[in-house]
Design a protein around this motif. Structure first.
Motif, PDB file in Angstrom:
ATOM      1  N   SER A  29     -11.270  17.548   9.417  1.00  0.00           N
ATOM      2  CA  SER A  29     -10.459  17.486  10.631  1.00  0.00           C
ATOM      3  C   SER A  29     -10.017  16.056  10.942  1.00  0.00           C
ATOM      4  CB  SER A  29     -11.232  18.061  11.809  1.00  0.00           C
ATOM      5  OG  SER A  29     -12.448  17.359  11.991  1.00  0.00           O
ATOM      6  N   ILE A  30     -10.852  15.091  10.584  1.00  0.00           N
ATOM      7  CA  ILE A  30     -10.479  13.683  10.747  1.00  0.00           C
ATOM      8  C   ILE A  30     -10.132  13.166   9.352  1.00  0.00           C
ATOM      9  CG2 ILE A  30     -11.165  11.398  11.512  1.00  0.00           C
ATOM     10  CD1 ILE A  30     -13.253  12.738  13.301  1.00  0.00           C
ATOM     11  N   ASN A  31      -8.883  12.866   9.140  1.00  0.00           N
ATOM     12  CA  ASN A  31      -8.466  12.424   7.811  1.00  0.00           C
ATOM     13  C   ASN A  31      -7.225  11.563   7.900  1.00  0.00           C
ATOM     14  OD1 ASN A  31      -5.852  14.089   6.977  1.00  0.00           O
ATOM     15  ND2 ASN A  31      -7.198  15.498   8.093  1.00  0.00           N
ATOM     16  N   VAL A  32      -7.008  10.840   6.840  1.00  0.00           N
ATOM     17  CA  VAL A  32      -5.802  10.037   6.691  1.00  0.00           C
ATOM     18  C   VAL A  32      -5.249  10.314   5.305  1.00  0.00           C
ATOM     19  CG1 VAL A  32      -4.804   7.720   6.664  1.00  0.00           C
ATOM     20  CG2 VAL A  32      -6.728   8.232   8.188  1.00  0.00           C
ATOM     21  N   MET A  33      -3.969  10.583   5.227  1.00  0.00           N
ATOM     22  CA  MET A  33      -3.305  10.729   3.931  1.00  0.00           C
ATOM     23  C   MET A  33      -2.324   9.581   3.764  1.00  0.00           C
ATOM     24  SD  MET A  33      -2.726  14.829   3.523  1.00  0.00           S
ATOM     25  CE  MET A  33      -2.774  14.781   1.726  1.00  0.00           C
ATOM     26  N   GLY A  34      -2.115   9.183   2.529  1.00  0.00           N
ATOM     27  CA  GLY A  34      -1.248   8.028   2.358  1.00  0.00           C
ATOM     28  C   GLY A  34      -0.776   7.830   0.945  1.00  0.00           C
ATOM     29  N   TRP A  35       0.042   6.799   0.808  1.00  0.00           N
ATOM     30  CA  TRP A  35       0.584   6.403  -0.482  1.00  0.00           C
ATOM     31  C   TRP A  35       0.279   4.917  -0.709  1.00  0.00           C
ATOM     32  CZ3 TRP A  35       2.627   9.887  -3.804  1.00  0.00           C
ATOM     33  CH2 TRP A  35       2.999  11.123  -3.291  1.00  0.00           C
ATOM     34  N   TYR A  36      -0.140   4.628  -1.916  1.00  0.00           N
ATOM     35  CA  TYR A  36      -0.381   3.268  -2.352  1.00  0.00           C
ATOM     36  C   TYR A  36       0.413   3.070  -3.638  1.00  0.00           C
ATOM     37  CZ  TYR A  36      -4.255   3.156   0.972  1.00  0.00           C
ATOM     38  OH  TYR A  36      -5.011   3.192   2.118  1.00  0.00           O
ATOM     39  N   ARG A  37       0.621   1.830  -4.023  1.00  0.00           N
ATOM     40  CA  ARG A  37       1.330   1.581  -5.274  1.00  0.00           C
ATOM     41  C   ARG A  37       0.699   0.407  -6.010  1.00  0.00           C
ATOM     42  NH1 ARG A  37       7.139  -0.504  -2.715  1.00  0.00           N
ATOM     43  NH2 ARG A  37       6.418  -2.555  -1.977  1.00  0.00           N
ATOM     44  N   GLN A  38       0.953   0.392  -7.304  1.00  0.00           N
ATOM     45  CA  GLN A  38       0.358  -0.639  -8.146  1.00  0.00           C
ATOM     46  C   GLN A  38       1.296  -0.977  -9.287  1.00  0.00           C
ATOM     47  OE1 GLN A  38      -3.480   0.426  -9.780  1.00  0.00           O
ATOM     48  NE2 GLN A  38      -4.101  -1.714  -9.883  1.00  0.00           N
ATOM     49  N   THR A  39       1.427  -2.265  -9.562  1.00  0.00           N
ATOM     50  CA  THR A  39       2.164  -2.747 -10.719  1.00  0.00           C
ATOM     51  C   THR A  39       1.185  -3.445 -11.652  1.00  0.00           C
ATOM     52  OG1 THR A  39       2.723  -4.763  -9.502  1.00  0.00           O
ATOM     53  CG2 THR A  39       4.353  -2.984  -9.482  1.00  0.00           C
ATOM     54  N   PRO A  40       1.519  -3.562 -12.923  1.00  0.00           N
ATOM     55  CA  PRO A  40       0.599  -4.167 -13.887  1.00  0.00           C
ATOM     56  C   PRO A  40       0.151  -5.563 -13.463  1.00  0.00           C
ATOM     57  CG  PRO A  40       2.392  -3.095 -15.037  1.00  0.00           C
ATOM     58  CD  PRO A  40       2.744  -3.049 -13.582  1.00  0.00           C
ATOM     59  N   GLY A  41      -1.139  -5.784 -13.522  1.00  0.00           N
ATOM     60  CA  GLY A  41      -1.688  -7.091 -13.203  1.00  0.00           C
ATOM     61  C   GLY A  41      -1.884  -7.360 -11.730  1.00  0.00           C
ATOM     62  N   LYS A  42      -1.531  -6.392 -10.903  1.00  0.00           N
ATOM     63  CA  LYS A  42      -1.682  -6.579  -9.461  1.00  0.00           C
ATOM     64  C   LYS A  42      -2.615  -5.527  -8.883  1.00  0.00           C
ATOM     65  CE  LYS A  42       2.725  -8.845  -8.474  1.00  0.00           C
ATOM     66  NZ  LYS A  42       3.930  -8.844  -7.596  1.00  0.00           N
ATOM     67  N   GLN A  43      -3.165  -5.844  -7.716  1.00  0.00           N
ATOM     68  CA  GLN A  43      -4.019  -4.882  -7.028  1.00  0.00           C
ATOM     69  C   GLN A  43      -3.186  -3.767  -6.409  1.00  0.00           C
ATOM     70  OE1 GLN A  43      -6.477  -7.039  -4.191  1.00  0.00           O
ATOM     71  NE2 GLN A  43      -8.135  -7.155  -5.684  1.00  0.00           N
ATOM     72  N   ARG A  44      -3.825  -2.644  -6.283  1.00  0.00           N
ATOM     73  CA  ARG A  44      -3.167  -1.530  -5.609  1.00  0.00           C
ATOM     74  C   ARG A  44      -2.951  -1.915  -4.143  1.00  0.00           C
ATOM     75  NH1 ARG A  44      -5.586   4.304  -6.934  1.00  0.00           N
ATOM     76  NH2 ARG A  44      -5.286   3.354  -8.993  1.00  0.00           N
ATOM     77  N   GLU A  45      -1.767  -1.610  -3.629  1.00  0.00           N
ATOM     78  CA  GLU A  45      -1.451  -1.995  -2.255  1.00  0.00           C
ATOM     79  C   GLU A  45      -1.013  -0.789  -1.437  1.00  0.00           C
ATOM     80  OE1 GLU A  45       1.777  -4.800  -2.282  1.00  0.00           O
ATOM     81  OE2 GLU A  45       3.264  -3.303  -2.887  1.00  0.00           O
ATOM     82  N   LEU A  46      -1.280  -0.882  -0.156  1.00  0.00           N
ATOM     83  CA  LEU A  46      -0.893   0.187   0.757  1.00  0.00           C
ATOM     84  C   LEU A  46       0.621   0.217   0.917  1.00  0.00           C
ATOM     85  CD1 LEU A  46      -2.439   1.151   4.120  1.00  0.00           C
ATOM     86  CD2 LEU A  46      -0.053   0.476   4.078  1.00  0.00           C
ATOM     87  N   VAL A  47       1.164   1.433   0.909  1.00  0.00           N
ATOM     88  CA  VAL A  47       2.583   1.628   1.203  1.00  0.00           C
ATOM     89  C   VAL A  47       2.722   2.226   2.601  1.00  0.00           C
ATOM     90  CG1 VAL A  47       4.708   2.798   0.550  1.00  0.00           C
ATOM     91  CG2 VAL A  47       3.155   1.943  -1.228  1.00  0.00           C
ATOM     92  N   ALA A  48       2.053   3.354   2.817  1.00  0.00           N
ATOM     93  CA  ALA A  48       2.134   4.024   4.114  1.00  0.00           C
ATOM     94  C   ALA A  48       0.986   5.005   4.252  1.00  0.00           C
ATOM     95  CB  ALA A  48       3.464   4.772   4.267  1.00  0.00           C
ATOM     96  N   THR A  49       0.535   5.190   5.483  1.00  0.00           N
ATOM     97  CA  THR A  49      -0.487   6.185   5.774  1.00  0.00           C
ATOM     98  C   THR A  49      -0.096   6.995   7.001  1.00  0.00           C
ATOM     99  OG1 THR A  49      -1.761   4.674   7.163  1.00  0.00           O
ATOM    100  CG2 THR A  49      -2.360   4.783   4.822  1.00  0.00           C
ATOM    101  N   ILE A  50      -0.680   8.176   7.079  1.00  0.00           N
ATOM    102  CA  ILE A  50      -0.451   9.041   8.240  1.00  0.00           C
ATOM    103  C   ILE A  50      -1.757   9.738   8.565  1.00  0.00           C
ATOM    104  CG2 ILE A  50       0.449  10.900   6.743  1.00  0.00           C
ATOM    105  CD1 ILE A  50       2.298  11.652   9.157  1.00  0.00           C
ATOM    106  N   THR A  51      -2.159   9.675   9.819  1.00  0.00           N
ATOM    107  CA  THR A  51      -3.425  10.266  10.229  1.00  0.00           C
ATOM    108  C   THR A  51      -3.262  11.767  10.480  1.00  0.00           C
ATOM    109  OG1 THR A  51      -3.046   9.913  12.588  1.00  0.00           O
ATOM    110  CG2 THR A  51      -4.038   8.096  11.346  1.00  0.00           C
TER     111      THR A  51
END
Length: 120
Positions: A29-51
């Motif tokens: 019931s308490i959750n967050v869904m989202g999208w992250y992205r990653q390019t080679p050699g870089k850390q995964r980064e947040l794009v967007a989330t929705i609660t």
């Protein structure tokens, strides 16, 4: 829980794509869904989330261009990406954060990733 993302592809700069992600299994019931992205050699980064109650959060780099939405009845989350730029090129990952009600301990799930390539 398993997450299946789709919708990636090749698009020219200025174009649009819509990513979709469907979850199978229990979404708390308490959750967050989202999208992250990653390019080679870089850390995964947040794009967007929705609660679970619809509050959204965006990375500064995508504000005004990307829109995240969800359909709780279908256990789906979407990312509408407009005015795409070459720097948006990355593997995009769907994420679900389930929170236990009492402890608020977080359990993360990740999809397999979908490649978005934006040509200049």
């Amino acid at each position: 829980v398993q997450l299946q993302a789709s919708g990636g592809g090749l698009v020219q700069a200025g174009g649009s794509l819509r990513l979709s992600c469907v979850a199978s299994g229990s979404i708390f019931s308490i959750n967050v869904m989202g999208w992250y992205r990653q390019t080679p050699g870089k850390q995964r980064e947040l794009v967007a989330t929705i609660t679970s109650d619809g509050s959204t959060n965006y990375a500064d780099s995508v504000k005004g261009r990307f829109t995240i939405s969800r359909d709780n009845s279908k256990k789906m989350v979407y990312l509408q990406m407009n005015s795409l730029k070459p720097e948006d090129t990355a593997v995009y990952y769907c994420n679900l954060q389930n929170y236990l009600v009492v402890s608020l301990r977080r359990i993360d799930y990740w999809g397999q990733g979908t490649l978005v390539t934006v040509s200049s």
